[in-house]
Design an enzyme around this catalytic site. Structure first.
Site, short mmCIF file in Angstrom:
data_model
loop_
_atom_site.label_atom_id
_atom_site.label_comp_id
_atom_site.label_asym_id
_atom_site.label_seq_id
_atom_site.Cartn_x
_atom_site.Cartn_y
_atom_site.Cartn_z
CB SER A 15 -0.94 0.00 1.21
OG SER A 15 -0.21 -0.17 2.41
CG ASP A 59 -5.34 4.36 7.41
OD1 ASP A 59 -4.48 5.23 7.64
OD2 ASP A 59 -5.10 3.34 6.74
CG HIS A 73 -1.92 3.12 4.92
ND1 HIS A 73 -3.00 2.48 5.49
CD2 HIS A 73 -1.20 2.17 4.27
CE1 HIS A 73 -2.94 1.19 5.18
NE2 HIS A 73 -1.87 0.98 4.46
#
Length: 369
Positions: free
Chosen positions: A77, A241, A244
């Site tokens: 990610s 979130d 990240h």
């Protein structure tokens, strides 16, 4: 056991196979593992609403004559840019714009990274990327965090990374790997999970470095690059979130990777891969395992293969050069006018000049000859 020795063991296991998925958990014991699972569940409740999308940053960046530089991005990610909003905010987008500005050429970015990917997904990502570009000029890989959080056997993860790097190098492409970040800096993690996450991620990063250098690539330690900034400004450096990075966080990571990418392409001015390591920067030449152990302690540190006296290997394995390309890591406590002739220029290693040596407690290093 020191980190260099643990990293050597993990990398050796990766090279020859073996390793157990639950080895780390078994070492904790049933009670300790139960605590870790409880802490992990708590962390998941604390972490904000997750999202599984990232900007589509594929495309051409910058301007200039000639064929564009082909940049391929693989990984998880962080490589995909989860948490960024615009394509130019991802690590790939920032590097593409930076390379274009320095080279005066367009850069074509192909991002095959996938949110949630582990090291075992890299070979498939590479195959998908090569469907659209025959031979990338440089490949950037960012991977490892999910291998830690999913409790993947580290030797298995490292083996997949090494196979991918060897495949890329066989194409004649350069490879720069951003090693596993220090997960002990993640805000929602409580002790003892934070302490274990730090050790596991740093050990994996060191083992990744050994494997990548053995395969002919170079690594850049991401380590706790964002730790202080996250602690000081979590709302700025974290995405929504709280796990990240935000666009600002990705810019920080890209700034650490960009010099090494440009050096791999031969466009980083005088600070190219064949310059002599400078003692005042804490740079030097030594066995790759020792270089790997030191790199994880200092984010932004590059480790690359080199030769000493015309030899790629010494009595303790592959020779590696540790470079600190970021200007903010230059120390001021040492002699401001060091004897730079003490460094080993890999292109002139056979001249007999000694190298600044990388050391760890109790180590016995070979000398550059």
């Amino acid at each position: 056991m020191g980190r260099a020795r643990r990293a050597r063991k993990i990398a050796a296991t990766a090279a020859y196979g073996g390793g157990g998925l639950a080895a780390a958990s078994a070492a904790l014991g049933a009670v300790g593992y139960g605590v870790i699972k409880a802490e992990a569940r708590l962390a998941r409740r604390i972490v904000g609403r997750p999202f599984d999308t990232s900007p589509d940053d594929d495309g051409t960046y910058g301007a200039g004559p000639g064929e564009p530089v082909e940049l391929l991005v693989l990984g998880d990610s962080s490589a995909a840019g989860m948490g960024a909003v615009q394509p130019h905010e991802t690590v790939g987008g920032i590097i593409a714009n930076g390379v274009s500005a320095l080279m005066g050429r367009r850069v074509h970015l192909t991002n095959a990274a996938v949110v949630g990917a582990e090291s075992s997904d890299l070979e498939r990502q590479l195959a998908e990327g090569l469907e659209s570009i025959t031979r990338p000029d440089v490949v950037v890989i960012m991977v490892g965090a999910n291998d830690v959080t999913h409790r993947i056997d580290r030797a298995t993860a490292v083996r997949h990374l090494e196979v991918t790097v060897r495949r890329i190098r066989s194409l004649g492409s350069e490879v720069v790997v951003g090693t596993c970040p220090d997960l002990g800096t993640i805000e929602p993690l409580a002790q003892p999970l934070r302490m274990l996450a730090r050790r596991w991620s740093r050990d994996l990063a060191a083992a990744q470095t050994i494997a990548v250098v053995e395969a002919g690539g170079r690594t850049v330690s991401l380590g706790d690059l964002l730790g202080q900034e996250f602690a000081a400004s979590p709302s700025t450096m974290f995405s929504e979130d709280r796990f990240h990075p935000s666009a600002a966080g990705y810019a920080r990571a890209a700034a650490a990777l960009l010099p090494s990418v440009c050096a791999a392409l031969g466009v980083w001015g005088q600070d190219t891969a064949d310059r002599a390591p400078e003692a005042r920067r804490g740079e030097g030449v030594g066995p790759v395992a020792i270089a790997a152990g030191q790199a994880v302690k200092d984010a932004g540190t590059e480790v690359a293969p080199t030769e000493v006296g015309g030899q790629a290997r010494g009595p303790r394995g592959r020779w590696a050069v540790l470079l600190r390309r970021r200007p903010d890591v230059v120390t001021t406590a040492l002699d401001p006018q060091p004897d730079l002739d003490a460094g080993v220029d890999p292109a002139r290693a056979a001249s007999g000049q000694p190298a600044p040596q990388l050391t760890e407690p109790g180590s016995e290093l070979g000398h550059a000859r």
